[in-house]
Write a protein that holds these residues in place. Structure first.
Motif, PDB file in Angstrom:
ATOM      1  N   SER A   1       0.826  -1.210   0.000  1.00 29.53           N
ATOM      2  CA  SER A   1       0.000   0.000   0.000  1.00 29.53           C
ATOM      3  C   SER A   1       0.860   1.260   0.000  1.00 29.53           C
ATOM      4  CB  SER A   1      -0.916   0.009   1.226  1.00 29.53           C
ATOM      5  OG  SER A   1      -0.153  -0.047   2.421  1.00 29.53           O
ATOM      6  N   ALA A   2       2.137   1.119   0.370  1.00 32.26           N
ATOM      7  CA  ALA A   2       3.052   2.267   0.365  1.00 32.26           C
ATOM      8  C   ALA A   2       3.562   2.461  -1.058  1.00 32.26           C
ATOM      9  CB  ALA A   2       4.210   2.026   1.330  1.00 32.26           C
ATOM     10  N   ASP A   3       2.851   3.289  -1.823  1.00 32.56           N
ATOM     11  CA  ASP A   3       3.155   3.411  -3.247  1.00 32.56           C
ATOM     12  C   ASP A   3       3.720   4.778  -3.630  1.00 32.56           C
ATOM     13  OD1 ASP A   3       0.929   4.937  -2.799  1.00 32.56           O
ATOM     14  OD2 ASP A   3      -0.303   4.027  -4.368  1.00 32.56           O
TER      15      ASP A   3
ATOM     16  N   ALA B   1       6.440  14.034   3.570  1.00 32.46           N
ATOM     17  CA  ALA B   1       6.885  12.676   3.881  1.00 32.46           C
ATOM     18  C   ALA B   1       6.294  12.212   5.213  1.00 32.46           C
ATOM     19  CB  ALA B   1       8.413  12.627   3.925  1.00 32.46           C
ATOM     20  N   ASN B   2       6.319  13.061   6.215  1.00 27.36           N
ATOM     21  CA  ASN B   2       5.737  12.705   7.513  1.00 27.36           C
ATOM     22  C   ASN B   2       4.238  12.401   7.382  1.00 27.36           C
ATOM     23  OD1 ASN B   2       8.061  12.901   9.118  1.00 27.36           O
ATOM     24  ND2 ASN B   2       7.841  15.119   9.309  1.00 27.36           N
ATOM     25  N   GLN B   3       3.542  13.193   6.564  1.00 26.95           N
ATOM     26  CA  GLN B   3       2.109  12.978   6.370  1.00 26.95           C
ATOM     27  C   GLN B   3       1.843  11.651   5.667  1.00 26.95           C
ATOM     28  OE1 GLN B   3       0.106  16.083   4.179  1.00 26.95           O
ATOM     29  NE2 GLN B   3      -1.725  14.842   3.833  1.00 26.95           N
ATOM     30  N   LEU B   4       2.567  11.393   4.560  1.00 26.33           N
ATOM     31  CA  LEU B   4       2.364  10.144   3.826  1.00 26.33           C
ATOM     32  C   LEU B   4       2.727   8.934   4.678  1.00 26.33           C
ATOM     33  CD1 LEU B   4       3.778  11.142   0.310  1.00 26.33           C
ATOM     34  CD2 LEU B   4       1.385  10.673   0.884  1.00 26.33           C
ATOM     35  N   HIS B   5       3.758   9.074   5.493  1.00 26.93           N
ATOM     36  CA  HIS B   5       4.162   7.969   6.364  1.00 26.93           C
ATOM     37  C   HIS B   5       3.075   7.671   7.394  1.00 26.93           C
ATOM     38  CE1 HIS B   5       6.657   5.300   8.702  1.00 26.93           C
ATOM     39  NE2 HIS B   5       6.540   6.073   9.772  1.00 26.93           N
ATOM     40  N   SER B   6       2.468   8.712   7.957  1.00 25.91           N
ATOM     41  CA  SER B   6       1.407   8.511   8.944  1.00 25.91           C
ATOM     42  C   SER B   6       0.186   7.848   8.322  1.00 25.91           C
ATOM     43  CB  SER B   6       1.007   9.855   9.572  1.00 25.91           C
ATOM     44  OG  SER B   6       0.349  10.689   8.620  1.00 25.91           O
ATOM     45  N   GLU B   7       0.018   8.032   7.013  1.00 23.90           N
ATOM     46  CA  GLU B   7      -1.108   7.423   6.292  1.00 23.90           C
ATOM     47  C   GLU B   7      -0.758   6.035   5.745  1.00 23.90           C
ATOM     48  OE1 GLU B   7      -1.873  10.303   3.290  1.00 23.90           O
ATOM     49  OE2 GLU B   7      -2.728  11.787   4.675  1.00 23.90           O
ATOM     50  N   GLY B   8       0.497   5.599   5.942  1.00 23.23           N
ATOM     51  CA  GLY B   8       0.924   4.286   5.447  1.00 23.23           C
ATOM     52  C   GLY B   8       1.170   4.242   3.956  1.00 23.23           C
ATOM     53  N   ARG B   9       1.374   5.411   3.325  1.00 19.29           N
ATOM     54  CA  ARG B   9       1.506   5.468   1.871  1.00 19.29           C
ATOM     55  C   ARG B   9       2.935   5.724   1.399  1.00 19.29           C
ATOM     56  NH1 ARG B   9      -2.080  10.178   0.308  1.00 19.29           N
ATOM     57  NH2 ARG B   9      -1.269   9.649  -1.760  1.00 19.29           N
ATOM     58  N   LEU B  10       3.854   6.064   2.298  1.00 21.37           N
ATOM     59  CA  LEU B  10       5.215   6.410   1.880  1.00 21.37           C
ATOM     60  C   LEU B  10       6.081   5.169   1.741  1.00 21.37           C
ATOM     61  CD1 LEU B  10       7.185   8.786   1.283  1.00 21.37           C
ATOM     62  CD2 LEU B  10       7.962   8.531   3.647  1.00 21.37           C
TER      63      LEU B  10
END
Length: 319
Positions: free
Chosen positions: A8-10, A56-65
């Motif tokens: 899911s991290a795309d 990057a911090n936002q995408l990481h918190s959403e599991g997308r990074l």
């Protein structure tokens, strides 16, 4: 144990220095971006450190990074780690001078091969050091080499101010004049070290001090060959030599299979916290960038640095 990044991290964010312009680093960033998009990943290039770190911090918190890729060297990696949350996956497209982290983890400099590494999606977790309020990934040193780093950085800033075309770039040639200057004029003041480990405190004196998280320095000089970046310890190497002859002797013996450890003025060991101080003005550097002047307090931060790397490196260095 191999830890794959979730499918899911795309999303991949690529951070490149805006001063690179249409130069080699920027062109390689665009090539990496194209290869990632061909693999079905969402890839973006950013030139603003604050904005790319926040995203990057936002995408990481959403599991997308999937990865935050810094185009540069060890200082670039350290800067990104300092601006992002623990656990956020970082990698490098090597474009620095020494590229110690990339060499240690066998991270490829070719954009196409780097895209393959990111697509495979394995990561390793390492400790980090903290010098006062700043994290470092490879090492900190105080003494003559830090004096050289400060001089190189000063020259680079002078180039920025004069709009020199070389302002955004340094190479090994950039160190030649500062090296000779420090060899003739650096006074080798005394450095006092307090070392803490397992509730014990030890004090040592040196004139050139190193504290390592990863076993890499310079062109690959094996000062602490047994250092492991995930063992909960920082390794140190202290030299007591009072002049450039002693320094050169220590470096030469280190190059010859780490024979420097047998020299009477060399002290080596491990610790979890250090305090380096001096009665004189002594510069220190962290991951190849100026850190300031002593005193400095150093501590170990467990499992702070998550890096996307080739599968073989992850197998070798993971717990």
């Amino acid at each position: 144990m191999l830890t794959p990044i979730p499918t899911s991290a795309d999303s991949v964010l690529i951070s490149v220095n805006p001063k690179a312009g249409r130069s080699f680093p920027m062109l390689r960033s665009e090539s990496l971006c194209d290869h990632l998009r061909k693999k079905g990943l969402i890839a973006e290039i950013h030139t603003d450190l604050q904005k790319v770190s926040e995203k990057a911090n936002q995408l990481h918190s959403e599991g997308r990074l999937r990865a935050l890729v810094g185009v540069g060297g060890d200082g670039t990696a350290a800067e990104l780690v300092n601006r992002t949350v623990p656990g956020l996956p970082i990698s490098l497209l090597p474009a620095g001078t020494a590229n110690l982290i990339a060499k240690y983890l066998k991270i490829p400099s070719d954009p196409r091969k780097m895209a393959d590494v990111i697509e495979q999606g394995y990561y390793a977790v390492f400790d980090a050091g903290r010098a006062n309020d700043r994290l470092f990934l490879v090492m900190l040193s105080a003494g003559i080499d830090a004096d050289i780093v400060h001089k190189v950085d000063q020259k680079r800033h002078e180039n920025y101010q004069s709009n020199s075309r070389k302002g955004a770039h340094i190479s090994y040639f950039s160190y030649i004049k500062p090296i000779f200057s420090s060899m003739f004029f650096y006074p080798y003041p005394e450095i006092k070290a307090k070392i803490e480990f397992q509730n014990e405190i030890e004090e040592k004196i040196s004139r050139w001090a190193f504290v390592f998280n990863l076993p890499r320095y310079g062109w690959g000089l094996p000062l602490v060959p047994k250092c492991v970046g995930s063992d909960g310890k920082l390794d140190y190497c202290f030299f007591k030599g009072k002049n450039v002859f002693c320094s050169l002797l220590s470096v030469c013996f280190a190059q010859l299979g780490s024979l420097h450890r047998f020299l009477p003025g060399t002290k080596m060991g491990t610790g979890s916290a250090f305090t380096l101080s001096s009665d004189h003005e002594v510069p220190y550097q962290i991951d190849g960038d100026p850190g300031g002047f002593l005193p400095v307090k150093i501590e170990l931060i467990r499992n702070r640095f998550t890096v996307v790397a080739p599968e073989k490196s992850v197998r070798k260095y993971s717990k």
